[in-house]
Scaffold this motif. Structure first.
Motif, PDB file in Angstrom:
ATOM      1  N   TYR A  21       0.840  -1.190   0.000  1.00  0.00           N
ATOM      2  CA  TYR A  21       0.000   0.000   0.000  1.00  0.00           C
ATOM      3  C   TYR A  21       0.874   1.239   0.000  1.00  0.00           C
ATOM      4  O   TYR A  21       1.979   1.254   0.534  1.00  0.00           O
ATOM      5  N   TYR A  35      -0.690  -6.790  -5.169  1.00  0.00           N
ATOM      6  CA  TYR A  35      -0.907  -7.842  -4.204  1.00  0.00           C
ATOM      7  C   TYR A  35      -0.630  -9.199  -4.829  1.00  0.00           C
ATOM      8  O   TYR A  35      -0.653  -9.347  -6.060  1.00  0.00           O
ATOM      9  N   GLN A  58      -1.462 -13.405  -4.052  1.00  0.00           N
ATOM     10  CA  GLN A  58      -2.178 -14.370  -3.219  1.00  0.00           C
ATOM     11  C   GLN A  58      -1.455 -15.714  -3.168  1.00  0.00           C
ATOM     12  O   GLN A  58      -1.848 -16.611  -2.394  1.00  0.00           O
ATOM     13  N   LEU A  61     -12.525 -13.631   3.327  1.00  0.00           N
ATOM     14  CA  LEU A  61     -12.724 -12.192   3.484  1.00  0.00           C
ATOM     15  C   LEU A  61     -12.697 -11.771   4.948  1.00  0.00           C
ATOM     16  O   LEU A  61     -12.474 -10.606   5.262  1.00  0.00           O
ATOM     17  N   TYR A  70     -17.646  -7.586   5.555  1.00  0.00           N
ATOM     18  CA  TYR A  70     -16.712  -7.854   6.634  1.00  0.00           C
ATOM     19  C   TYR A  70     -15.993  -6.535   6.910  1.00  0.00           C
ATOM     20  O   TYR A  70     -15.406  -5.950   6.001  1.00  0.00           O
ATOM     21  N   PHE A  96     -13.605  -3.798   9.412  1.00  0.00           N
ATOM     22  CA  PHE A  96     -12.444  -3.752  10.300  1.00  0.00           C
ATOM     23  C   PHE A  96     -12.177  -2.310  10.732  1.00  0.00           C
ATOM     24  O   PHE A  96     -12.419  -1.366   9.977  1.00  0.00           O
ATOM     25  N   TYR A 103      -8.762  -0.274  12.212  1.00  0.00           N
ATOM     26  CA  TYR A 103      -7.329  -0.317  12.496  1.00  0.00           C
ATOM     27  C   TYR A 103      -6.912   1.001  13.139  1.00  0.00           C
ATOM     28  O   TYR A 103      -7.499   2.054  12.866  1.00  0.00           O
ATOM     29  N   LYS A 115     -12.890  -6.449  14.519  1.00  0.00           N
ATOM     30  CA  LYS A 115     -13.481  -6.791  13.235  1.00  0.00           C
ATOM     31  C   LYS A 115     -14.885  -7.323  13.429  1.00  0.00           C
ATOM     32  O   LYS A 115     -15.221  -7.892  14.469  1.00  0.00           O
ATOM     33  N   THR A 158     -17.486  -9.879  11.458  1.00  0.00           N
ATOM     34  CA  THR A 158     -17.666 -10.837  10.369  1.00  0.00           C
ATOM     35  C   THR A 158     -19.116 -11.283  10.335  1.00  0.00           C
ATOM     36  O   THR A 158     -19.876 -10.891   9.459  1.00  0.00           O
ATOM     37  N   PHE A 192      -8.491   3.949  11.038  1.00  0.00           N
ATOM     38  CA  PHE A 192      -8.982   3.625   9.699  1.00  0.00           C
ATOM     39  C   PHE A 192     -10.052   2.544   9.777  1.00  0.00           C
ATOM     40  O   PHE A 192      -9.863   1.515  10.426  1.00  0.00           O
ATOM     41  N   SER A 249     -13.815  -5.510   3.620  1.00  0.00           N
ATOM     42  CA  SER A 249     -13.208  -6.569   2.832  1.00  0.00           C
ATOM     43  C   SER A 249     -14.071  -6.840   1.604  1.00  0.00           C
ATOM     44  O   SER A 249     -15.298  -6.880   1.706  1.00  0.00           O
ATOM     45  N   ASP A 250     -13.437  -7.035   0.478  1.00  0.00           N
ATOM     46  CA  ASP A 250     -14.144  -7.092  -0.794  1.00  0.00           C
ATOM     47  C   ASP A 250     -13.530  -8.168  -1.668  1.00  0.00           C
ATOM     48  O   ASP A 250     -12.375  -8.543  -1.484  1.00  0.00           O
ATOM     49  N   GLN A 251     -14.315  -8.627  -2.628  1.00  0.00           N
ATOM     50  CA  GLN A 251     -13.785  -9.583  -3.596  1.00  0.00           C
ATOM     51  C   GLN A 251     -13.923  -8.973  -4.981  1.00  0.00           C
ATOM     52  O   GLN A 251     -15.010  -8.553  -5.386  1.00  0.00           O
ATOM     53  N   ASN A 287     -10.301 -11.977  -6.485  1.00  0.00           N
ATOM     54  CA  ASN A 287      -9.190 -11.544  -5.640  1.00  0.00           C
ATOM     55  C   ASN A 287      -9.712 -10.745  -4.456  1.00  0.00           C
ATOM     56  O   ASN A 287     -10.581  -9.892  -4.616  1.00  0.00           O
ATOM     57  N   GLU A 288      -9.174 -11.046  -3.281  1.00  0.00           N
ATOM     58  CA  GLU A 288      -9.654 -10.398  -2.071  1.00  0.00           C
ATOM     59  C   GLU A 288      -8.877  -9.118  -1.795  1.00  0.00           C
ATOM     60  O   GLU A 288      -7.649  -9.108  -1.876  1.00  0.00           O
ATOM     61  N   LYS A 289      -9.605  -8.063  -1.459  1.00  0.00           N
ATOM     62  CA  LYS A 289      -8.969  -6.768  -1.212  1.00  0.00           C
ATOM     63  C   LYS A 289      -9.610  -6.100  -0.014  1.00  0.00           C
ATOM     64  O   LYS A 289     -10.757  -6.376   0.325  1.00  0.00           O
ATOM     65  N   LEU A 290      -8.847  -5.210   0.633  1.00  0.00           N
ATOM     66  CA  LEU A 290      -9.379  -4.332   1.667  1.00  0.00           C
ATOM     67  C   LEU A 290      -9.519  -2.932   1.079  1.00  0.00           C
ATOM     68  O   LEU A 290      -8.577  -2.432   0.465  1.00  0.00           O
ATOM     69  N   PHE A 328     -10.067   0.921   2.224  1.00  0.00           N
ATOM     70  CA  PHE A 328      -9.937   1.740   3.421  1.00  0.00           C
ATOM     71  C   PHE A 328     -10.667   3.069   3.274  1.00  0.00           C
ATOM     72  O   PHE A 328     -10.755   3.635   2.176  1.00  0.00           O
ATOM     73  N   GLY A 329     -11.139   3.581   4.401  1.00  0.00           N
ATOM     74  CA  GLY A 329     -11.548   4.968   4.460  1.00  0.00           C
ATOM     75  C   GLY A 329     -10.319   5.860   4.511  1.00  0.00           C
ATOM     76  O   GLY A 329      -9.192   5.372   4.610  1.00  0.00           O
TER      77      GLY A 329
END
Lengths: 114, 115
Positions: free
Chosen positions: A35, A48, A50, A99, B32, B34, B36, B49, B51, B90, B94-96, B100-103, B105-106
């Protein structure tokens, strides 16, 4: 203790130079992330991975490159094509698919232009 | 794609007062979520978190957050602020994305504690 190690903590780049930021994890995590953090903009995803030997571009990949030859290592190269590289760079990892799994972060590398 | 909005880039509270940091998300599926925390020149540390299950989630350092689906919110609270809570916070979802899985952020909220 298991964790993510980023080095160096501070890095200076001259115009036209490529620099490589190191990220090593001993958490046995499959997925790793890079990031970029700029004031007031939150964290933006650069690249990224995996799984070993595979990686994908994130939202701001232009001017950056990565490799994933080993599970524990995910170095980021900031190339001379990145016109505004001054930022705080964070590496993260997580166990694998899912997730609900949170990402774990290193302590970052601050890159500045001389 | 998911998005996260954190209202208030800077929040100041007196020591001992209630801390409330706001987070709203956009999601067409159950999210999902979170929170931080980041101290100066450090990485991000997971506070808590959500879930599935209980909508009130307790985290470290006395923080908690409540998931409200009807309001698409996940606000962070702490009953009594301490000087050591001064940091940037922050919210993330969590997203797909094409498998592919990604976070996502605000943009963060910087919390200042007034002695």
């Amino acid at each position: 203790d298991g964790g993510i190690t980023q080095s160096p903590k501070y890095l200076f780049r001259k115009e036209g130079q490529n620099v490589t930021l190191s990220c090593e994890q001993n958490l046995n995590h499959d997925a790793m992330y890079w990031y970029r953090q700029d004031p007031g903009q939150g964290l933006r995803l650069i690249y990224y991975s995996q799984i070993v030997n595979d990686f994908q571009k994130g939202d701001i990949a232009e001017g950056y490159s990565v490799s994933r030859e080993k599970k524990e290592s995910f170095p980021l190269t900031v190339t001379s094509a990145q016109k505004n590289p001054t930022a705080f760079y964070l590496c993260a990892s997580k166990p694998g698919q899912g997730l609900a799994q949170p990402q774990h972060f290193g302590d970052g590398t601050r890159l500045s232009i001389l | 794609a998911q998005s996260v909005t954190q209202l208030g880039s800077h929040v100041s509270v007196s020591e001992g007062a209630l801390v409330l940091l706001r987070c709203n998300y956009s999601s067409s599926v159950p999210p999902y979520l979170f929170w931080y925390v980041q101290y100066p020149n450090q990485g991000l540390q997971l506070l808590l978190k959500y879930t599935t299950g209980a909508t009130l989630v307790k985290g470290i350092n006395g923080f908690e957050a409540e998931f409200k689906k009807s309001e698409t919110s996940f606000h962070l609270t702490k009953p009594s602020a301490h000087m050591s809570d001064a940091a940037e916070y922050f919210c993330a979802v969590s997203d797909q994305d094409f498998g592919n899985e990604k976070l996502t952020f605000g943009t963060g909220t910087r919390l200042t504690i007034i002695p």
